[in-house]
Design a protein around this motif. Structure first.
Motif, PDB file in Angstrom:
ATOM      1  N   GLY A  20       0.794  -1.219   0.000  1.00 19.10           N
ATOM      2  CA  GLY A  20       0.000   0.000   0.000  1.00 19.10           C
ATOM      3  C   GLY A  20       0.823   1.265   0.000  1.00 19.10           C
ATOM      4  O   GLY A  20       0.274   2.374  -0.055  1.00 19.10           O
ATOM      5  N   SER A  25       2.372   0.442  -4.166  1.00 18.23           N
ATOM      6  CA  SER A  25       1.150   0.622  -4.948  1.00 18.23           C
ATOM      7  C   SER A  25       1.445   0.700  -6.437  1.00 18.23           C
ATOM      8  O   SER A  25       0.672   0.200  -7.263  1.00 18.23           O
ATOM      9  CB  SER A  25       0.409   1.885  -4.491  1.00 18.23           C
ATOM     10  N   ARG A  41      -0.154 -10.991  -5.536  1.00 19.14           N
ATOM     11  CA  ARG A  41      -0.631 -10.969  -4.163  1.00 19.14           C
ATOM     12  C   ARG A  41      -0.120  -9.704  -3.474  1.00 19.14           C
ATOM     13  O   ARG A  41       1.058  -9.368  -3.595  1.00 19.14           O
ATOM     14  CB  ARG A  41      -0.155 -12.205  -3.399  1.00 19.14           C
ATOM     15  N   ALA A  42      -1.001  -9.022  -2.748  1.00 20.16           N
ATOM     16  CA  ALA A  42      -0.649  -7.792  -2.054  1.00 20.16           C
ATOM     17  C   ALA A  42      -0.769  -8.003  -0.550  1.00 20.16           C
ATOM     18  O   ALA A  42      -1.822  -8.430  -0.068  1.00 20.16           O
ATOM     19  CB  ALA A  42      -1.566  -6.661  -2.499  1.00 20.16           C
ATOM     20  N   ASN A  50      -5.243   1.321   2.512  1.00 23.77           N
ATOM     21  CA  ASN A  50      -4.861   0.091   1.820  1.00 23.77           C
ATOM     22  C   ASN A  50      -6.081  -0.656   1.296  1.00 23.77           C
ATOM     23  O   ASN A  50      -6.055  -1.206   0.186  1.00 23.77           O
ATOM     24  CB  ASN A  50      -4.053  -0.810   2.749  1.00 23.77           C
ATOM     25  N   ARG A  51      -7.133  -0.692   2.087  1.00 25.97           N
ATOM     26  CA  ARG A  51      -8.356  -1.357   1.633  1.00 25.97           C
ATOM     27  C   ARG A  51      -8.913  -0.672   0.390  1.00 25.97           C
ATOM     28  O   ARG A  51      -9.379  -1.337  -0.549  1.00 25.97           O
ATOM     29  CB  ARG A  51      -9.400  -1.369   2.754  1.00 25.97           C
ATOM     30  N   PHE A  54      -6.621  -1.655  -2.599  1.00 27.62           N
ATOM     31  CA  PHE A  54      -6.814  -3.039  -3.010  1.00 27.62           C
ATOM     32  C   PHE A  54      -8.197  -3.254  -3.617  1.00 27.62           C
ATOM     33  O   PHE A  54      -8.358  -4.062  -4.540  1.00 27.62           O
ATOM     34  CB  PHE A  54      -6.595  -3.979  -1.831  1.00 27.62           C
ATOM     35  N   ASP A  55      -9.196  -2.508  -3.122  1.00 28.72           N
ATOM     36  CA  ASP A  55     -10.536  -2.601  -3.708  1.00 28.72           C
ATOM     37  C   ASP A  55     -10.540  -2.081  -5.145  1.00 28.72           C
ATOM     38  O   ASP A  55     -11.246  -2.617  -6.014  1.00 28.72           O
ATOM     39  CB  ASP A  55     -11.550  -1.809  -2.878  1.00 28.72           C
ATOM     40  N   GLN A  58      -9.478  -4.779  -7.381  1.00 25.76           N
ATOM     41  CA  GLN A  58     -10.222  -6.026  -7.181  1.00 25.76           C
ATOM     42  C   GLN A  58     -10.375  -6.782  -8.496  1.00 25.76           C
ATOM     43  O   GLN A  58     -10.680  -6.206  -9.539  1.00 25.76           O
ATOM     44  CB  GLN A  58     -11.610  -5.720  -6.601  1.00 25.76           C
ATOM     45  N   GLU A  62      -4.793 -10.376  -5.425  1.00 22.93           N
ATOM     46  CA  GLU A  62      -5.360 -11.074  -4.285  1.00 22.93           C
ATOM     47  C   GLU A  62      -4.837 -10.398  -3.023  1.00 22.93           C
ATOM     48  O   GLU A  62      -3.642 -10.464  -2.724  1.00 22.93           O
ATOM     49  CB  GLU A  62      -4.955 -12.549  -4.304  1.00 22.93           C
ATOM     50  N   PRO A  63      -5.701  -9.686  -2.287  1.00 22.44           N
ATOM     51  CA  PRO A  63      -5.239  -8.957  -1.111  1.00 22.44           C
ATOM     52  C   PRO A  63      -5.069  -9.855   0.112  1.00 22.44           C
ATOM     53  O   PRO A  63      -5.882 -10.762   0.345  1.00 22.44           O
ATOM     54  CB  PRO A  63      -6.355  -7.935  -0.882  1.00 22.44           C
ATOM     55  N   TYR A  65      -4.362  -9.126   4.178  1.00 22.10           N
ATOM     56  CA  TYR A  65      -4.170  -8.137   5.227  1.00 22.10           C
ATOM     57  C   TYR A  65      -3.512  -8.799   6.431  1.00 22.10           C
ATOM     58  O   TYR A  65      -3.958  -9.849   6.908  1.00 22.10           O
ATOM     59  CB  TYR A  65      -5.514  -7.532   5.633  1.00 22.10           C
TER      60      TYR A  65
END
Length: 354
Positions: A20, A25, A41-42, A50-51, A54-55, A58, A62-63, A65
């Motif tokens: 993030g 990013s 993959r993050a 960060n959400r 990653f959204d 989407q 593949e997030p 957390y």
């Protein structure tokens, strides 16, 4: 396809830690846009920022957390990966203000990552972001090579953690490469703060934009055999080189602050880092990541700052300058005659000057 990106080889699983962040990013977006052949993959903390990022991606990433200081949160993200871009770290000024936290995140976190990779992805290749800070003060000798001694400046806890991270990577038993990053300057990540006064004005400054830095990590995927077991200096090259004095002079005008004129003791004269990567072309010749110049940075910064902000800054430039001088630790040390801090920030000959 952008000519500075490459797409070849079999399908791979890629993991980005610190995904993030400013560079992370862009690494994500680089893989998503230019490497449809990889599974991305993050991994990062579950912050609102960060959400949101990653959204936005989407369906393309593949997030995961988690917290790198908690190894159990790394297992699922690491299992079966082929290539890891390790960017997770706490950076200055926070790293120097809280060295214990910096050690926990940067060093212990890296050790956690490596242990999980050895257990769940032993064939993985890891590319780690280190820093020019490991070379310490290079004002008098600005031409830096990877073969130079590493000797962080006094009190540079961040650099110490980066050296510890490098050692862990080298001794991990995994395939690896380490990129020692120059000053990463972008329109969105560069802000004026008290740490700006720690760098001597005579410092040779080589920048690299976040976009070019990210491109190096993305393109590296196709050159792992050439990079394996090697450390590289990553910078923008000659067209991204200036002096710190000239850099601030240009930035002040862009921000609407007018002429750059601070008292002589506002800026330290020693005990920081930066310089010119004399061997920086070694990495460029392999991964071909450079596209931006210093002129591009200035242009991007000018475009990024809203006109109303420039106008407001111009109107209140005197107050802004006064505030900045107020947070200059070298200047405060000089004004209060704090001998310990003066010796930290100034060369001996500067302590006797009127």
């Amino acid at each position: 396809m952008n000519k500075r990106y490459y797409s070849s080889g079999p399908h791979k699983r890629v993991l980005v830690t610190g995904a993030g962040g400013t560079i992370g990013s862009r690494v994500l977006r680089g893989f998503v846009r230019f490497r449809p052949d990889v599974e991305v993959r993050a991994f990062d903390l579950a912050t609102p920022q960060n959400r949101d990022l990653f959204d936005q991606l989407q369906g393309h990433i593949e997030p995961f957390y988690g917290d790198i200081t908690k190894p159990e949160t790394l297992v699922e993200a690491c299992t079966g990966v082929d290539y890891v871009v390790h960017l997770a770290a706490i950076i200055p000024p926070a790293a120097d203000l809280n060295p214990d936290l910096a050690n926990k995140i940067n060093v212990e976190g890296t050790n956690n990552l490596l242990q999980v990779l050895r257990a769940h992805a032993p064939e993985a290749f890891i590319a780690m972001a280190s820093s020019v800070s490991v070379y310490g003060d290079r004002v008098e000798d600005p031409m830096i090579r990877v073969t130079d001694p590493v000797q962080p400046s006094e009190g540079d806890h961040y650099a110490q953690t980066k050296l510890a991270m490098e050692q862990l990577i080298r001794e991990s038993g995994l395939r690896y490469t380490i990129f020692r990053l120059s000053a990463i300057m972008g329109a969105e990540n560069h802000t004026m703060s008290g740490i700006m006064f720690h760098m001597p004005l005579d410092t040779t400054l080589e920048i690299c934009t976040p976009a070019d830095t990210a491109r190096a990590f993305v393109n590296a995927l196709d050159h792992l055999d050439e990079l394996d077991g090697r450390i590289f200096n990553l910078g923008g090259g000659k067209e991204c080189t200036t002096t710190y004095r000239e850099f601030l002079t240009r930035n002040f005008k862009i921000y609407g602050l007018g002429d750059f004129d601070f008292p002589s003791r506002a800026f330290a004269t020693k005990n920081f880092h930066c310089g010119f990567f004399a061997d920086g072309k070694d990495l460029e010749d392999i991964v071909h990541f450079r596209t931006d110049t210093l002129a591009d940075y200035y242009y991007q910064l000018s475009r990024h700052i809203p006109g109303i902000q420039k106008l407001a800054t111009k109107v209140f430039s005197s107050a802004v300058r006064s505030y900045l001088l107020h947070i200059s630790e070298p200047y405060v040390a000089w004004k209060t005659q704090d001998v310990t801090m003066m010796r930290h920030f100034f060369r001996d000959e500067d302590l006797t000057m009127e």
